[in-house]
Design a protein around this motif. Sequence first.
Motif, PDB file in Angstrom:
ATOM      1  N   ALA A 227     -22.199   6.568   1.621  1.00  0.00           N
ATOM      2  CA  ALA A 227     -21.551   6.420   0.312  1.00  0.00           C
ATOM      3  C   ALA A 227     -20.553   5.240   0.363  1.00  0.00           C
ATOM      4  CB  ALA A 227     -20.824   7.705  -0.083  1.00  0.00           C
ATOM      5  N   HIS A 228     -20.445   4.553  -0.761  1.00  0.00           N
ATOM      6  CA  HIS A 228     -19.449   3.469  -0.865  1.00  0.00           C
ATOM      7  C   HIS A 228     -18.057   4.064  -0.978  1.00  0.00           C
ATOM      8  CE1 HIS A 228     -21.563  -0.378  -1.116  1.00  0.00           C
ATOM      9  NE2 HIS A 228     -22.544   0.261  -1.756  1.00  0.00           N
ATOM     10  N   TYR A 229     -17.088   3.385  -0.372  1.00  0.00           N
ATOM     11  CA  TYR A 229     -15.696   3.805  -0.428  1.00  0.00           C
ATOM     12  C   TYR A 229     -14.804   2.632  -0.858  1.00  0.00           C
ATOM     13  CZ  TYR A 229     -16.291   8.434   1.651  1.00  0.00           C
ATOM     14  OH  TYR A 229     -16.622   9.739   1.882  1.00  0.00           O
ATOM     15  N   THR A 230     -13.758   2.982  -1.564  1.00  0.00           N
ATOM     16  CA  THR A 230     -12.704   2.003  -1.904  1.00  0.00           C
ATOM     17  C   THR A 230     -11.569   2.176  -0.914  1.00  0.00           C
ATOM     18  OG1 THR A 230     -13.236   2.004  -4.267  1.00  0.00           O
ATOM     19  CG2 THR A 230     -11.023   1.253  -3.641  1.00  0.00           C
ATOM     20  N   TYR A 231     -11.183   1.104  -0.241  1.00  0.00           N
ATOM     21  CA  TYR A 231     -10.154   1.177   0.792  1.00  0.00           C
ATOM     22  C   TYR A 231      -8.934   0.355   0.380  1.00  0.00           C
ATOM     23  CZ  TYR A 231     -12.928  -2.989   1.762  1.00  0.00           C
ATOM     24  OH  TYR A 231     -13.637  -4.137   1.617  1.00  0.00           O
ATOM     25  N   GLU A 232      -7.783   0.783   0.891  1.00  0.00           N
ATOM     26  CA  GLU A 232      -6.529   0.079   0.635  1.00  0.00           C
ATOM     27  C   GLU A 232      -5.794  -0.126   1.957  1.00  0.00           C
ATOM     28  OE1 GLU A 232      -4.266   2.273  -2.187  1.00  0.00           O
ATOM     29  OE2 GLU A 232      -5.667   1.921  -3.853  1.00  0.00           O
ATOM     30  N   CYS A 233      -5.187  -1.307   2.084  1.00  0.00           N
ATOM     31  CA  CYS A 233      -4.443  -1.617   3.311  1.00  0.00           C
ATOM     32  C   CYS A 233      -3.087  -2.194   2.921  1.00  0.00           C
ATOM     33  CB  CYS A 233      -5.220  -2.621   4.171  1.00  0.00           C
ATOM     34  SG  CYS A 233      -4.316  -3.139   5.683  1.00  0.00           S
ATOM     35  N   ASP A 234      -2.012  -1.478   3.286  1.00  0.00           N
ATOM     36  CA  ASP A 234      -0.645  -1.980   3.041  1.00  0.00           C
ATOM     37  C   ASP A 234      -0.292  -2.939   4.189  1.00  0.00           C
ATOM     38  OD1 ASP A 234      -0.582  -0.331   0.854  1.00  0.00           O
ATOM     39  OD2 ASP A 234       0.429   1.315   1.906  1.00  0.00           O
ATOM     40  N   PHE A 235      -0.087  -4.212   3.828  1.00  0.00           N
ATOM     41  CA  PHE A 235       0.044  -5.270   4.851  1.00  0.00           C
ATOM     42  C   PHE A 235       1.389  -5.983   4.721  1.00  0.00           C
ATOM     43  CE2 PHE A 235      -0.825  -9.594   6.494  1.00  0.00           C
ATOM     44  CZ  PHE A 235      -1.286  -9.265   7.759  1.00  0.00           C
ATOM     45  N   ASP A 236       2.110  -6.027   5.857  1.00  0.00           N
ATOM     46  CA  ASP A 236       3.401  -6.738   5.905  1.00  0.00           C
ATOM     47  C   ASP A 236       3.121  -8.215   6.231  1.00  0.00           C
ATOM     48  OD1 ASP A 236       5.902  -7.836   6.481  1.00  0.00           O
ATOM     49  OD2 ASP A 236       6.646  -5.963   7.379  1.00  0.00           O
ATOM     50  N   THR A 237       3.271  -9.097   5.217  1.00  0.00           N
ATOM     51  CA  THR A 237       2.940 -10.521   5.413  1.00  0.00           C
ATOM     52  C   THR A 237       3.930 -11.221   6.329  1.00  0.00           C
ATOM     53  OG1 THR A 237       4.200 -11.106   3.427  1.00  0.00           O
ATOM     54  CG2 THR A 237       1.840 -10.664   3.152  1.00  0.00           C
ATOM     55  N   ALA A 238       5.155 -10.714   6.393  1.00  0.00           N
ATOM     56  CA  ALA A 238       6.163 -11.349   7.246  1.00  0.00           C
ATOM     57  C   ALA A 238       5.882 -11.065   8.715  1.00  0.00           C
ATOM     58  CB  ALA A 238       7.556 -10.881   6.868  1.00  0.00           C
ATOM     59  N   LYS A 239       5.506  -9.815   9.024  1.00  0.00           N
ATOM     60  CA  LYS A 239       5.259  -9.411  10.419  1.00  0.00           C
ATOM     61  C   LYS A 239       3.791  -9.474  10.795  1.00  0.00           C
ATOM     62  CE  LYS A 239       9.226  -6.238  10.408  1.00  0.00           C
ATOM     63  NZ  LYS A 239       9.658  -4.833  10.595  1.00  0.00           N
ATOM     64  N   GLN A 240       2.929  -9.763   9.797  1.00  0.00           N
ATOM     65  CA  GLN A 240       1.482  -9.818  10.042  1.00  0.00           C
ATOM     66  C   GLN A 240       0.993  -8.507  10.699  1.00  0.00           C
ATOM     67  OE1 GLN A 240      -0.670 -13.040   9.538  1.00  0.00           O
ATOM     68  NE2 GLN A 240       0.979 -12.866   8.045  1.00  0.00           N
ATOM     69  N   SER A 241       1.373  -7.389  10.046  1.00  0.00           N
ATOM     70  CA  SER A 241       1.007  -6.085  10.625  1.00  0.00           C
ATOM     71  C   SER A 241       0.620  -5.109   9.527  1.00  0.00           C
ATOM     72  CB  SER A 241       2.178  -5.519  11.445  1.00  0.00           C
ATOM     73  OG  SER A 241       3.317  -5.324  10.620  1.00  0.00           O
ATOM     74  N   VAL A 242      -0.144  -4.081   9.923  1.00  0.00           N
ATOM     75  CA  VAL A 242      -0.603  -3.042   9.002  1.00  0.00           C
ATOM     76  C   VAL A 242       0.414  -1.916   8.961  1.00  0.00           C
ATOM     77  CG1 VAL A 242      -2.398  -1.328   8.518  1.00  0.00           C
ATOM     78  CG2 VAL A 242      -3.016  -3.614   9.373  1.00  0.00           C
ATOM     79  N   ILE A 243       0.761  -1.498   7.741  1.00  0.00           N
ATOM     80  CA  ILE A 243       1.692  -0.380   7.577  1.00  0.00           C
ATOM     81  C   ILE A 243       0.931   0.933   7.362  1.00  0.00           C
ATOM     82  CG2 ILE A 243       3.526   0.571   6.118  1.00  0.00           C
ATOM     83  CD1 ILE A 243       4.414  -2.283   5.558  1.00  0.00           C
ATOM     84  N   ASP A 244      -0.115   0.876   6.519  1.00  0.00           N
ATOM     85  CA  ASP A 244      -0.886   2.098   6.245  1.00  0.00           C
ATOM     86  C   ASP A 244      -2.243   1.709   5.667  1.00  0.00           C
ATOM     87  OD1 ASP A 244      -1.494   4.766   6.028  1.00  0.00           O
ATOM     88  OD2 ASP A 244      -0.607   4.967   4.022  1.00  0.00           O
ATOM     89  N   VAL A 245      -3.274   2.581   5.857  1.00  0.00           N
ATOM     90  CA  VAL A 245      -4.600   2.400   5.263  1.00  0.00           C
ATOM     91  C   VAL A 245      -5.061   3.731   4.689  1.00  0.00           C
ATOM     92  CG1 VAL A 245      -5.304   0.469   6.733  1.00  0.00           C
ATOM     93  CG2 VAL A 245      -5.748   2.817   7.478  1.00  0.00           C
ATOM     94  N   ARG A 246      -5.952   3.669   3.720  1.00  0.00           N
ATOM     95  CA  ARG A 246      -6.502   4.869   3.103  1.00  0.00           C
ATOM     96  C   ARG A 246      -7.799   4.508   2.416  1.00  0.00           C
ATOM     97  NH1 ARG A 246      -1.888   3.183   1.589  1.00  0.00           N
ATOM     98  NH2 ARG A 246      -1.685   2.092  -0.440  1.00  0.00           N
ATOM     99  N   ALA A 247      -8.634   5.507   2.125  1.00  0.00           N
ATOM    100  CA  ALA A 247      -9.928   5.271   1.492  1.00  0.00           C
ATOM    101  C   ALA A 247     -10.291   6.443   0.630  1.00  0.00           C
ATOM    102  CB  ALA A 247     -11.006   5.001   2.541  1.00  0.00           C
ATOM    103  N   THR A 248     -10.957   6.120  -0.494  1.00  0.00           N
ATOM    104  CA  THR A 248     -11.461   7.166  -1.407  1.00  0.00           C
ATOM    105  C   THR A 248     -12.894   6.817  -1.757  1.00  0.00           C
ATOM    106  OG1 THR A 248     -10.578   5.985  -3.328  1.00  0.00           O
ATOM    107  CG2 THR A 248      -9.196   7.692  -2.366  1.00  0.00           C
TER     108      THR A 248
END
Length: 311
Positions: free
Chosen positions: A285-306
């Motif tokens: 099944a296709h999923y929509t994903y989201e990634c909270d990204f800190d552009t200053a630190k170039q790091s991932v804060i959180d991810v989720r998918a529905t």
Amino acid sequence: MAVENSVVIWQGKTKDIEFSYTDFKGNKSRRNVSVNKVLFDAESESFYINGICNERQAERDFKESNISTMIKVGSYRYDFQEWMLTLNVDTSEWLDKSNNIANSEPVDVPKEKISFAAKMEDHNRKQQIKLDELKSSKPNTNMFFKVLFWIGVLFVPYIFAWFTLRKGNSTKSKVIAFGWLAFFAIAYVSSPEKKQSDAVANVDDKETISIECNQTLSCLAEKHIIYAGAICQSPIQNLSKYSYEWTDGFATPRFSHYRWVSQSKGIITYIGDEIKLQNGFGAWAHYTYECDFDTAKQSVIDVRATQGRIQ
């Protein structure tokens, strides 16, 4: 024709002149003359213009007192004295010389051996000696100002070089002045100080652009979208309990949307739907994903998918 003892007071080339003239018979006519020289007869205190009369096609002498109009030179008109001044000859000086010689004491020499022309030549020689003595007694101010001028050209060529374009300066002076100006300009442009100032200006410009970009969602998001795609990939894949399959390609970016999480901190949520996840029954099944990204630190804060695609 001019009298025998007349002297030449000017000779050379000048523009043709035009005037109305009355000859010795009383006939008045318009004359156009290519001037060869101007003569002065001190005995009669008369001036004569010698040249080629273009109407008669012959050499003629024209007595100044018989010229009945202004002398026309091109579009300008002068009286005789003014025209002579354009030739750098002051007629009043020659009249004064004539009066001085006429009033001078007689010389104890037989008259038949001394012509007026000889007297005039001797008088001119004495006057020249006096002028030379006066010049030698005066300080050479012209040389002083020339030295000041070339000092100006040496140290401030972008101002003083242009003064060499004025009338009276030689071609050599102009070449030297503008050659030095060109060298001065090239030296300035290639100087370390100029390059350093340009580098500082470029840094300032880049900093200004960077600050403006950080305040704009589209600018900041597009600036970091490649990094976000690479860094967010693994955490998104880890959301799958079984298998996953990316469906993005060259023409379909991994993230198609984004929004602010915190503008002041530069945190952006990147959103996409180019992944398929497999469930426990083996269905995809296709999923929509989201990634909270800190552009200053170039790091991932959180991810989720529905499940489902972006509407």
